[in-house]
Design an enzyme around this catalytic site. Structure first.
Site, short mmCIF file in Angstrom:
data_model
loop_
_atom_site.label_atom_id
_atom_site.label_comp_id
_atom_site.label_asym_id
_atom_site.label_seq_id
_atom_site.Cartn_x
_atom_site.Cartn_y
_atom_site.Cartn_z
N TYR A 158 0.41 42.31 24.70
CA TYR A 158 -0.39 42.70 25.87
C TYR A 158 -1.81 43.06 25.45
O TYR A 158 -2.80 42.60 26.04
CB TYR A 158 0.28 43.88 26.57
CG TYR A 158 -0.47 44.43 27.76
CD1 TYR A 158 -0.33 43.84 29.02
CD2 TYR A 158 -1.29 45.54 27.64
CE1 TYR A 158 -1.01 44.34 30.12
CE2 TYR A 158 -1.98 46.05 28.73
CZ TYR A 158 -1.83 45.44 29.97
OH TYR A 158 -2.51 45.94 31.06
N LYS A 162 -5.58 41.30 26.42
CA LYS A 162 -6.68 42.04 27.03
C LYS A 162 -7.92 42.03 26.12
O LYS A 162 -9.06 41.94 26.60
CB LYS A 162 -6.25 43.48 27.34
CG LYS A 162 -5.16 43.57 28.40
CD LYS A 162 -5.58 42.92 29.71
CE LYS A 162 -4.56 43.12 30.82
NZ LYS A 162 -5.00 42.53 32.11
#
Length: 248
Positions: A158, A162
């Protein structure tokens, strides 16, 4: 005075992942600011349906998987037919992670990267090409995360996606040469299912080291997104953190 005209405020904004949480809050706020809003998500929630029903001339919604390029292209065409040319994008759709990297399957890593990095890059390219083809200027806001700048266990893939979007933000701002404003907004942790991976102990630690004394709320992020889309600024290629100084 610059030879380049200023980038005007966005008037038709496409919001991915707009069915709930921060995405729904952004869509609602932009609508209140007089913007025409198109929002999509894999499932259209009753809250999003209600928004569309109350403002049929200014809101267009759809059940679209951001990782489906054909469905995304079709939705963009629908938006342009109903609301007019898109001149603003909020890349908000994302999936979370709830496992240590050593326990995360190859398939889950691929799914996180496809949803959080590949899909928003493709959506941005699609809309930018249509804007440039019409000689229009616009604005892009990428919703990223403080995870891109600080390490947290259980969020490796994740965080990588990002961080990739933050890097893309800087490069795209350069590449577009002032024809569009491209920025990221990186919220701190929300009290949501996506932050549940950290557990109550780590969340409590984050709260304790946050000078403002609480986790991030959607209402604290929304004004920053609106400013980047609507106000006359010289902010471009930046990552704006909204986390109460927890990461300072």
């Amino acid at each position: 005075m610059s030879d380049f005209p200023l980038v005007p405020p966005s008037t038709v904004v496409l919001v991915s992942g707009g069915s709930r949480g921060l995405g729904l809050a952004i869509a609602t706020d932009l609508l209140d600011a007089g913007v025409r809003v198109a929002a999509f998500a894999r499932t259209v929630t009753p809250e999003l349906e209600k928004l569309a029903a109350e403002h049929p001339d200014r809101v267009h919604v759809g059940a679209v998987d951001v990782t489906d390029p054909a469905a995304t292209r079709a939705f963009v065409r629908e938006v342009e037919e109903r609301l007019g040319p898109i001149d603003g994008v909020v890349n908000n759709a994302a999936v979370g992670q709830d496992s240590l990297h050593v326990h995360t399957s190859t398939g889950d890593i691929a799914r996180i990267i496809e949803t959080n990095l590949t899909a928003p890059l493709q959506l941005t390219r699609l809309v930018i090409r249509r804007m440039l083809g019409r000689g229009r200027r616009g604005r892009i806001v990428n919703i990223t995360s403080i995870c891109a700048q600080r390490g947290f266990p259980g969020l490796v893939a994740y965080s990588a996606t990002k961080g990739g979007m933050d890097a893309a933000t800087r490069s795209l701002a350069r590449e577009l040469g002032g024809r569009m404003l491209v920025n990221s907004v990186a919220p701190g942790f929300f009290a949501s299912e996506m932050s549940a991976v950290l557990g109550s102990t780590q969340l409590d630690q984050i709260v304790r080291r946050t000078p403002t004394g609480h986790l991030t709320e959607p209402e604290e992020v929304v004004p920053v997104v609106r400013m980047l889309l609507r106000e006359q600024t010289n902010i471009n290629g930046q990552v704006i953190v909204v986390d109460g100084a927890a990461s300072v």
